[in-house]
Every structure is written in C-alpha cells, then in structure tokens.
Design a protein around this motif. Structure first.
Motif, PDB file in Angstrom:
ATOM      1  N   GLU A 193       0.757  -1.363  -0.102  1.00  0.00           N
ATOM      2  CA  GLU A 193      -0.028  -0.132  -0.041  1.00  0.00           C
ATOM      3  C   GLU A 193       0.826   1.267  -0.113  1.00  0.00           C
ATOM      4  O   GLU A 193       0.689   2.386  -0.421  1.00  0.00           O
ATOM      5  CB  GLU A 193      -0.954  -0.014   1.076  1.00  0.00           C
ATOM      6  N   CYS A 194       2.064   1.100   0.689  1.00  0.00           N
ATOM      7  CA  CYS A 194       2.983   2.337   0.644  1.00  0.00           C
ATOM      8  C   CYS A 194       3.796   2.620  -0.803  1.00  0.00           C
ATOM      9  O   CYS A 194       3.694   3.577  -1.326  1.00  0.00           O
ATOM     10  CB  CYS A 194       3.999   2.090   1.704  1.00  0.00           C
ATOM     11  N   ALA A 196       2.104   1.602  -3.518  1.00  0.00           N
ATOM     12  CA  ALA A 196       0.956   2.118  -4.296  1.00  0.00           C
ATOM     13  C   ALA A 196       0.983   3.562  -4.119  1.00  0.00           C
ATOM     14  O   ALA A 196       0.834   4.470  -5.158  1.00  0.00           O
ATOM     15  CB  ALA A 196      -0.219   1.489  -4.043  1.00  0.00           C
ATOM     16  N   GLU A 197       0.988   4.364  -2.980  1.00  0.00           N
ATOM     17  CA  GLU A 197       1.018   5.632  -2.871  1.00  0.00           C
ATOM     18  C   GLU A 197       2.372   6.386  -3.684  1.00  0.00           C
ATOM     19  O   GLU A 197       2.169   7.332  -4.272  1.00  0.00           O
ATOM     20  CB  GLU A 197       0.956   5.834  -1.289  1.00  0.00           C
TER      21      GLU A 197
END
Length: 223
Positions: A193-194, A196-197
């Motif tokens: 998720e990091c 992706a950001e």
C-alpha cells in the motif's frame, strides 16, 4: 545499483531535506561514496553525533585534511549544549574543497515522516549541486496533525485539515507548492500500500521520484 548512482550524486555538496530518512540516507551514501573518494558528513541544522564515524568539533582546514587522509570519511560539526551537532565552523564551500563529497543534512523534522517548511527553512547551502527531498511512506494514511512537522503550514499549502489523512495527492500539492529539491525519495516504502501511494505520487510530480526502504537497502526509480 547503489543509492548514489540511482540518485545521481556527484562530487561537491549534496543536501538532504524533508523528513523520514535524511540521516539514514546520509550515512548510506557516505558508506557507498567512501569507496570513491573522501567524504564529509555534516548538518546545517542539528543531528546527533554519530557513533560509527570519527567526529571533529571546531576543526580547522588542516585538521579536516589530516582526518580525511587517515579515515576517508568523517563527520564535522559544532557541539551544542544539548550534545547535538550543528553547522561546522568551516563553510560548505571550504568543505567541498577538502573532500570529494560533502553530504549535509539541511533540515529538521523532529523524526516525523513528512515536513512542510517555514520561511527560514530548509537551510540548503548555496553551493549544493544536488538537493534530495525525502518523505516517509509511514505518513500515508495518518492524520496530518500526527505525521507532518509544521502541519499548520502543510494545511495552508494543500487545503487539508489537520485530521485529514496524508495522501499522495496532498503530499504532492505541498511538495509542488514549496518547490524545494531536485528529486524526491519516498522512504519506508516496504508495504504494497505504501508502494502504491509512492507510485501515485510519482505520477503527480514533475520531478523524478524514487522509492524504497533505506534501512533495507532497497530502492528504485518510479519516474
């Protein structure tokens, strides 16, 4: 690929600003660049004295040259009453004449992953040939008030509220509004998720964006 090569670090002064990994980046680069030439680590703000490098206080040019000849990589600074290191007595231009590489931590973030800046920040040496802006991916999803040093300024720049989450979009807005640095490195980007950001941020920025985990020795170019 080593970090210095990925970021395009060259001889002279390199400044590290922002939050989320400046000190780790400085010492990672120092370890790599020591194989290529003499290295000085220093700060224009405040850092803790390192326990893994010879550290000189109030050193003159001759003392710096002698220490570099012996050790190859040193840290310089002026010791404060609190036991921190602040800017060396010698200016950055002089340091650059004494060593092949000068790495300077030029910002403070109180260990928070994201930094917005007041008018007197960051303290980038005028002779810096490269300025790297860092941010920690651990700030994504956390409230601005908790994750950002100078969160009031961040809100002014982005229109976010203190309780809004830090996102790629508002971080991009802050970085773009301030305009500091030649490139951006998103640290602490181990989790999907990091990552992706970080990729979302790269798509929003006009400057080169890199991401990875400095402590893990993992990094890549995203744009």
């Amino acid at each position: 690929m080593e970090l210095w090569e990925l970021l395009g670090v060259r001889s002279g002064v390199t400044a590290l600003i922002g939050g989320g990994g400046k000190t780790t980046a400085m010492y990672t680069l120092a370890r790599e660049l020591r194989q290529k030439g003499a290295v000085i680590c220093a700060a224009t703000t405040h850092i803790a004295p390192p326990d893994h490098l010879p550290t000189l206080y109030h050193a003159c040019e001759a003392e710096v040259s002698e220490a570099l000849a012996v050790h190859g990589c040193i840290c310089l600074g002026t010791l404060t009453e609190e036991g921190k290191l602040t800017a060396p007595a010698l200016p950055a231009e002089t340091l650059a004449s004494l060593a092949d590489y000068v790495l300077m931590e030029a910002d403070g973030s109180r260990r928070l992953p994201v930094k917005a800046h007041l008018s007197h920040e960051p303290v980038i040496p005028a002779c810096a040939g490269l300025t790297v802006t860092l941010a920690g991916a651990s700030g994504f999803g956390r409230p601005v008030r908790e994750a950002v040093h100078r969160w009031e300024r961040f809100c002014q720049l982005t229109g976010a509220s203190p309780e809004d989450a830090v996102t790629a979009e508002n971080l991009s807005a802050s970085l773009t509004a301030e305009g500091f640095g030649d490139l951006i490195f998103i640290n602490q980007a181990e989790m999907p998720e990091c990552q992706a950001e970080a990729r979302c941020l790269a798509a929003l920025m006009s400057k080169p964006v890199f991401a990875g985990a400095l402590r893990g020795g993992i990094w890549e170019c995203l744009s």
